[in-house]
Every structure is written in C-alpha cells, then in structure tokens.
Design a protein around this motif. Structure first.
Motif, PDB file in Angstrom:
ATOM      1  N   SER A  25       0.708  -1.274   0.297  1.00 13.72           N
ATOM      2  CA  SER A  25       0.424  -0.126  -0.296  1.00 13.72           C
ATOM      3  C   SER A  25       1.043   1.146   0.166  1.00 13.72           C
ATOM      4  N   GLY A  26       0.085   2.447  -0.330  1.00 12.36           N
ATOM      5  CA  GLY A  26       1.163   3.655  -0.297  1.00 12.36           C
ATOM      6  C   GLY A  26       1.555   3.638  -1.201  1.00 12.36           C
ATOM      7  N   ARG A  27       2.343   5.582  -1.776  1.00  9.05           N
ATOM      8  CA  ARG A  27       2.762   5.989  -2.770  1.00  9.05           C
ATOM      9  C   ARG A  27       3.692   5.591  -2.317  1.00  9.05           C
ATOM     10  N   THR A  28       4.554   5.868  -1.929  1.00 14.01           N
ATOM     11  CA  THR A  28       6.261   5.801  -1.537  1.00 14.01           C
ATOM     12  C   THR A  28       6.712   3.896  -1.603  1.00 14.01           C
ATOM     13  N   PHE A  29       5.796   3.242  -1.914  1.00 16.91           N
ATOM     14  CA  PHE A  29       7.104   2.086  -2.523  1.00 16.91           C
ATOM     15  C   PHE A  29       8.513   1.891  -3.455  1.00 16.91           C
ATOM     16  N   SER A  30       8.302   2.841  -4.007  1.00 20.39           N
ATOM     17  CA  SER A  30       9.892   2.902  -4.404  1.00 20.39           C
ATOM     18  C   SER A  30      10.822   2.838  -3.948  1.00 20.39           C
ATOM     19  N   ARG A  31      10.763   3.689  -2.663  1.00 23.96           N
ATOM     20  CA  ARG A  31      11.131   4.428  -1.653  1.00 23.96           C
ATOM     21  C   ARG A  31      12.461   3.232  -0.771  1.00 23.96           C
ATOM     22  N   TYR A  32      11.879   1.904  -0.802  1.00 25.33           N
ATOM     23  CA  TYR A  32      11.636   0.827   0.530  1.00 25.33           C
ATOM     24  C   TYR A  32      12.809  -0.534  -0.431  1.00 25.33           C
ATOM     25  N   ALA A  33      13.440  -0.958   0.163  1.00 25.03           N
ATOM     26  CA  ALA A  33      14.208  -2.031  -0.077  1.00 25.03           C
ATOM     27  C   ALA A  33      13.431  -3.180   0.006  1.00 25.03           C
ATOM     28  N   ALA A  49      15.646 -14.043  -0.789  1.00 31.53           N
ATOM     29  CA  ALA A  49      16.077 -12.945  -1.522  1.00 31.53           C
ATOM     30  C   ALA A  49      15.674 -11.314  -1.401  1.00 31.53           C
ATOM     31  N   ALA A  50      16.209 -10.556  -1.534  1.00 30.30           N
ATOM     32  CA  ALA A  50      16.686  -9.069  -1.284  1.00 30.30           C
ATOM     33  C   ALA A  50      16.779  -8.545  -2.859  1.00 30.30           C
ATOM     34  N   ILE A  51      15.424  -6.974  -2.516  1.00 30.34           N
ATOM     35  CA  ILE A  51      15.683  -6.621  -3.973  1.00 30.34           C
ATOM     36  C   ILE A  51      15.966  -4.851  -3.706  1.00 30.34           C
ATOM     37  N   SER A  52      17.077  -4.062  -4.237  1.00 24.67           N
ATOM     38  CA  SER A  52      16.927  -2.743  -3.720  1.00 24.67           C
ATOM     39  C   SER A  52      15.421  -1.900  -4.490  1.00 24.67           C
ATOM     40  N   ARG A  53      15.417  -0.455  -4.250  1.00 25.98           N
ATOM     41  CA  ARG A  53      14.581   0.226  -4.274  1.00 25.98           C
ATOM     42  C   ARG A  53      14.597  -0.115  -5.747  1.00 25.98           C
ATOM     43  N   TYR A  95       7.701 -14.879   3.759  1.00 26.78           N
ATOM     44  CA  TYR A  95       6.645 -13.382   4.452  1.00 26.78           C
ATOM     45  C   TYR A  95       7.870 -12.671   3.073  1.00 26.78           C
ATOM     46  N   CYS A  96       7.179 -11.312   2.546  1.00 25.66           N
ATOM     47  CA  CYS A  96       7.680 -10.387   2.010  1.00 25.66           C
ATOM     48  C   CYS A  96       7.729  -9.685   3.474  1.00 25.66           C
ATOM     49  N   ALA A  97       9.370  -8.821   3.109  1.00 29.98           N
ATOM     50  CA  ALA A  97       9.019  -7.625   3.998  1.00 29.98           C
ATOM     51  C   ALA A  97      10.009  -6.033   3.944  1.00 29.98           C
ATOM     52  N   GLY A  98       9.862  -5.074   4.179  1.00 31.04           N
ATOM     53  CA  GLY A  98      10.245  -4.064   3.938  1.00 31.04           C
ATOM     54  C   GLY A  98      11.020  -2.881   4.774  1.00 31.04           C
ATOM     55  N   ARG A  99      11.577  -2.470   3.827  1.00 36.99           N
ATOM     56  CA  ARG A  99      12.506  -1.404   4.742  1.00 36.99           C
ATOM     57  C   ARG A  99      13.040  -0.228   4.110  1.00 36.99           C
ATOM     58  N   SER A 100      12.316   1.223   3.922  1.00 35.30           N
ATOM     59  CA  SER A 100      12.747   2.448   4.035  1.00 35.30           C
ATOM     60  C   SER A 100      14.040   2.630   3.632  1.00 35.30           C
ATOM     61  N   SER A 101      14.637   3.104   2.517  1.00 31.16           N
ATOM     62  CA  SER A 101      16.209   2.587   2.131  1.00 31.16           C
ATOM     63  C   SER A 101      16.695   3.944   1.758  1.00 31.16           C
ATOM     64  N   LEU A 102      17.691   5.130   1.675  1.00 27.81           N
ATOM     65  CA  LEU A 102      18.768   5.817   1.497  1.00 27.81           C
ATOM     66  C   LEU A 102      18.971   5.636   0.221  1.00 27.81           C
ATOM     67  N   VAL A 103      19.511   4.610   0.037  1.00 34.35           N
ATOM     68  CA  VAL A 103      20.352   4.391  -1.677  1.00 34.35           C
ATOM     69  C   VAL A 103      19.781   3.087  -1.988  1.00 34.35           C
ATOM     70  N   ASP A 104      20.294   3.474  -3.117  1.00 33.14           N
ATOM     71  CA  ASP A 104      19.344   2.201  -4.108  1.00 33.14           C
ATOM     72  C   ASP A 104      20.230   0.607  -4.247  1.00 33.14           C
ATOM     73  N   GLY A 105      20.327  -0.276  -3.120  1.00 32.54           N
ATOM     74  CA  GLY A 105      20.914  -1.089  -2.065  1.00 32.54           C
ATOM     75  C   GLY A 105      20.431  -2.129  -1.907  1.00 32.54           C
ATOM     76  N   GLY A 112      15.717  -8.928  11.709  1.00 29.29           N
ATOM     77  CA  GLY A 112      15.416  -7.334  12.572  1.00 29.29           C
ATOM     78  C   GLY A 112      16.176  -7.330  11.006  1.00 29.29           C
ATOM     79  N   GLU A 113      16.465  -6.863  10.074  1.00 28.95           N
ATOM     80  CA  GLU A 113      16.741  -5.327   9.065  1.00 28.95           C
ATOM     81  C   GLU A 113      15.811  -5.039   8.496  1.00 28.95           C
ATOM     82  N   PHE A 114      14.207  -5.647   8.469  1.00 25.10           N
ATOM     83  CA  PHE A 114      13.375  -5.129   7.922  1.00 25.10           C
ATOM     84  C   PHE A 114      12.824  -4.756   8.808  1.00 25.10           C
ATOM     85  N   ASP A 115      11.802  -4.014   9.076  1.00 24.53           N
ATOM     86  CA  ASP A 115      10.583  -3.372   9.849  1.00 24.53           C
ATOM     87  C   ASP A 115       9.204  -3.550   9.139  1.00 24.53           C
ATOM     88  N   TYR A 116       8.759  -3.276   8.217  1.00 24.79           N
ATOM     89  CA  TYR A 116       7.369  -4.050   7.977  1.00 24.79           C
ATOM     90  C   TYR A 116       7.207  -5.164   7.065  1.00 24.79           C
TER      91      TYR A 116
END
Length: 127
Positions: A25-33, A49-53, A95-105, A112-116
């Motif tokens: 949900s939300g309009r800022t998905f592209s900000r989340y790793a 597995a993980a994927i960048s923004r 489970y999928c998980a997300g965390r806001s990230s300032l960089v594209d990594g 514990g590395e993920f918030d959502y």
C-alpha cells in the motif's frame, strides 16, 4: 508506512513452479528495499532473497540461487518471487518484508533488518 499482502502460495509437486506476489500500500513503494523470507515448522525465519529500490540489485540465499528470482514493479507497488524447480525443503510460510532505504542497495541479513512484514503465504511442495 507500508502495508504488505502476500499471495500466490499453494501446493505444488516437486520440480514445479510458483510465483508469489507481495502487494504494498502507499505511494512511496519505490523508496523501500524489499526482501523475501521463509519459515518452516519449528525453524527460524530465514532470508531468501532481496531486491533494491529500483530493482537493479538483487541477492539470494545459496539454497535458492539459480532457482528463485526476485523482481518488482514499482508502478504496481508489487514485488514478486518466481520459484522454479521447487524441492520439498522449500516448504514453508513465505513472508515479504520492506524497509525504507536512502540508497539503491539490497538489505541482506536477518529479519531484524526489515521494518514491515506481510502476513505470509504457505508454500507446500510435495515429493
């Protein structure tokens, strides 16, 4: 904040394929790793597995490398996990998980590395 909802799990024979989706949900998905984790009965939740923004960087656990592919469509606010050549040991709740990230990594590490987190979707592979 972002809310995550997984879908696409089910029962499949060994050697088969499934594609999991995680809608955000939300309009800022592209900000989340984003990442995918799984948890089998009586086992700890483990990284898959993980994927960048942008989707330009990905990383996989050794156990799924070459069989699973993570991808995302930021226009659809969705991250995917394509799972091929499934094995009985892939049986777990995913489970999928997300965390806001300032960089594209990619974010690689434990839960514990993920918030959502989503609520999870069951994948059962029969042998």
């Amino acid at each position: 904040q972002v809310q995550l909802v997984e879908s696409g799990g089910g029962l499949v024979q060994a050697g088969g394929s499934l594609r999991l989706s995680c809608a955000a949900s939300g309009r800022t998905f592209s900000r989340y790793a984003m990442g995918w984790f799984r948890q089998a009965p009586e086992k700890e939740r483990g990284f898959v597995a993980a994927i960048s923004r942008s989707g330009g960087n990905t990383y996989y656990a050794d156990s799924v490398k070459g069989r699973f592919t993570i991808s995302r469509d930021n226009a659809k606010n969705t991250v995917y996990l394509q799972m091929n050549s499934l094995k009985s040991e892939d049986t777990a709740v995913y489970y999928c998980a997300g965390r806001s990230s300032l960089v594209d990594g990619v974010i690689v590490g434990g839960p514990g590395e993920f918030d959502y987190w989503g609520q999870g979707t069951q994948v059962t592979v029969s042998s």
